[in-house]
Design a protein around this motif. Sequence first.
Motif, PDB file in Angstrom:
ATOM      1  N   GLY A 158      43.061  36.129  25.540  1.00  0.00           N
ATOM      2  CA  GLY A 158      43.577  36.690  26.783  1.00  0.00           C
ATOM      3  C   GLY A 158      44.396  37.951  26.564  1.00  0.00           C
ATOM      4  O   GLY A 158      44.467  38.500  25.462  1.00  0.00           O
ATOM      5  N   GLY A 159      45.033  38.412  27.660  1.00  0.00           N
ATOM      6  CA  GLY A 159      45.886  39.592  27.597  1.00  0.00           C
ATOM      7  C   GLY A 159      45.134  40.884  27.445  1.00  0.00           C
ATOM      8  O   GLY A 159      45.689  41.884  26.963  1.00  0.00           O
ATOM      9  N   LEU A 160      43.848  40.909  27.848  1.00  0.00           N
ATOM     10  CA  LEU A 160      43.026  42.102  27.655  1.00  0.00           C
ATOM     11  C   LEU A 160      43.019  42.973  28.907  1.00  0.00           C
ATOM     12  O   LEU A 160      42.968  42.459  30.025  1.00  0.00           O
ATOM     13  CB  LEU A 160      41.588  41.690  27.321  1.00  0.00           C
ATOM     14  CG  LEU A 160      41.390  40.821  26.083  1.00  0.00           C
ATOM     15  CD1 LEU A 160      39.932  40.379  25.989  1.00  0.00           C
ATOM     16  CD2 LEU A 160      41.788  41.571  24.829  1.00  0.00           C
ATOM     17  N   PRO A 161      43.010  44.277  28.750  1.00  0.00           N
ATOM     18  CA  PRO A 161      42.816  45.163  29.903  1.00  0.00           C
ATOM     19  C   PRO A 161      41.345  45.179  30.297  1.00  0.00           C
ATOM     20  O   PRO A 161      40.487  44.630  29.585  1.00  0.00           O
ATOM     21  CB  PRO A 161      43.258  46.524  29.367  1.00  0.00           C
ATOM     22  CG  PRO A 161      42.928  46.465  27.921  1.00  0.00           C
ATOM     23  CD  PRO A 161      43.190  45.040  27.499  1.00  0.00           C
ATOM     24  N   SER A 162      41.034  45.802  31.393  1.00  0.00           N
ATOM     25  CA  SER A 162      39.624  46.005  31.751  1.00  0.00           C
ATOM     26  C   SER A 162      38.998  46.974  30.761  1.00  0.00           C
ATOM     27  O   SER A 162      39.620  47.956  30.342  1.00  0.00           O
ATOM     28  CB  SER A 162      39.521  46.574  33.172  1.00  0.00           C
ATOM     29  OG  SER A 162      40.053  45.673  34.126  1.00  0.00           O
TER      30      SER A 162
ATOM     31  N   THR B  93      35.210  43.326  30.305  1.00  0.00           N
ATOM     32  CA  THR B  93      36.263  42.557  30.970  1.00  0.00           C
ATOM     33  C   THR B  93      36.751  43.320  32.197  1.00  0.00           C
ATOM     34  O   THR B  93      36.749  44.556  32.222  1.00  0.00           O
ATOM     35  CB  THR B  93      37.456  42.312  30.038  1.00  0.00           C
ATOM     36  OG1 THR B  93      38.003  43.582  29.646  1.00  0.00           O
ATOM     37  CG2 THR B  93      37.036  41.540  28.795  1.00  0.00           C
ATOM     38  N   THR B  94      37.174  42.544  33.193  1.00  0.00           N
ATOM     39  CA  THR B  94      37.743  43.111  34.413  1.00  0.00           C
ATOM     40  C   THR B  94      38.986  42.307  34.794  1.00  0.00           C
ATOM     41  O   THR B  94      38.893  41.090  35.023  1.00  0.00           O
ATOM     42  CB  THR B  94      36.737  43.068  35.578  1.00  0.00           C
ATOM     43  OG1 THR B  94      35.533  43.738  35.184  1.00  0.00           O
ATOM     44  CG2 THR B  94      37.309  43.746  36.812  1.00  0.00           C
ATOM     45  N   VAL B  95      40.138  42.939  34.786  1.00  0.00           N
ATOM     46  CA  VAL B  95      41.393  42.266  35.127  1.00  0.00           C
ATOM     47  C   VAL B  95      41.353  41.817  36.589  1.00  0.00           C
ATOM     48  O   VAL B  95      40.920  42.592  37.463  1.00  0.00           O
ATOM     49  CB  VAL B  95      42.584  43.230  34.884  1.00  0.00           C
ATOM     50  CG1 VAL B  95      43.876  42.641  35.404  1.00  0.00           C
ATOM     51  CG2 VAL B  95      42.692  43.580  33.398  1.00  0.00           C
ATOM     52  N   PRO B  96      41.754  40.558  36.949  1.00  0.00           N
ATOM     53  CA  PRO B  96      42.287  39.508  36.077  1.00  0.00           C
ATOM     54  C   PRO B  96      41.263  38.439  35.757  1.00  0.00           C
ATOM     55  O   PRO B  96      41.620  37.287  35.497  1.00  0.00           O
ATOM     56  CB  PRO B  96      43.396  38.921  36.951  1.00  0.00           C
ATOM     57  CG  PRO B  96      42.790  38.956  38.331  1.00  0.00           C
ATOM     58  CD  PRO B  96      41.928  40.209  38.376  1.00  0.00           C
ATOM     59  N   ASN B  97      39.984  38.775  35.763  1.00  0.00           N
ATOM     60  CA  ASN B  97      38.922  37.775  35.648  1.00  0.00           C
ATOM     61  C   ASN B  97      38.686  37.357  34.199  1.00  0.00           C
ATOM     62  O   ASN B  97      39.052  38.067  33.253  1.00  0.00           O
ATOM     63  CB  ASN B  97      37.622  38.329  36.232  1.00  0.00           C
ATOM     64  CG  ASN B  97      37.778  38.721  37.690  1.00  0.00           C
ATOM     65  OD1 ASN B  97      38.499  38.071  38.441  1.00  0.00           O
ATOM     66  ND2 ASN B  97      37.104  39.806  38.086  1.00  0.00           N
ATOM     67  N   GLU B  98      38.060  36.189  34.062  1.00  0.00           N
ATOM     68  CA  GLU B  98      37.657  35.705  32.743  1.00  0.00           C
ATOM     69  C   GLU B  98      36.169  35.969  32.539  1.00  0.00           C
ATOM     70  O   GLU B  98      35.351  35.649  33.401  1.00  0.00           O
ATOM     71  CB  GLU B  98      37.927  34.214  32.612  1.00  0.00           C
ATOM     72  CG  GLU B  98      37.491  33.641  31.265  1.00  0.00           C
ATOM     73  CD  GLU B  98      37.728  32.140  31.157  1.00  0.00           C
ATOM     74  OE1 GLU B  98      36.814  31.369  31.483  1.00  0.00           O
ATOM     75  OE2 GLU B  98      38.849  31.755  30.766  1.00  0.00           O
TER      76      GLU B  98
END
Length: 213
Positions: free
Chosen positions: A2-6, A39-44
């Motif tokens: 976790g804690g990743l930006p888009s 990745t796309t904040v805040p999705n998993e």
Amino acid sequence: VGGLPSGNFTVGFSDFTGAHINEFFDDVTDFDLATPVTTTVPNETANIDASLGLAGSISGTVTEDGTGDPLQDIYVCADGVDNGAYNCATTANDGTYTISGLATRNYTVTFADFDGIYVNEYFDDVVDYDSATPVSVTPRTTTPGVDAALGSGASVSGTVTEDGSGDPLENVYVCVFDQANVYECDYSGVDGTYSVGGLPSGNFTVGFSDFTG
């Protein structure tokens, strides 16, 4: 994770026990061939899975040529050039090593002494990469007897000074090149002197670089 930006990321899977082959998503061992994961904040981003294959290994002993004494802290690497596979180990105090986590294929094995005392070489007893003998690896199996006897090398030494004043220059990076590839390097000392060892017989180009600019 976790804690990743888009953004786009490469995902790697590593088994540090060496029992399985390290890889990148999606099912490749070469970083450059990995499939980017978006990745796309805040999705998993789910289902970034891996199925790790069983690994093989290479083992051997490194000694000093002539005396047969074991050599410690020699850096040994297995390079699967055509596929980006690469794993390394260092020799123990009895000269032995094991490189684990290797996929099934042929490897070129390199023996390198970063202290610059012994000549670096490839299996089996050659200093030319293209002349190396391939080492075959299969799953669940250790390929033994990939040994090396390293001979003491020649050296190049000198002093680096400032043009005009003649003052010694410290921390100048001095490298010895073999056919445009770096062979060994050293930094000049407070008195401007340097010594680059572990060289085979031959002709070399010597370069001097001041990284302070």
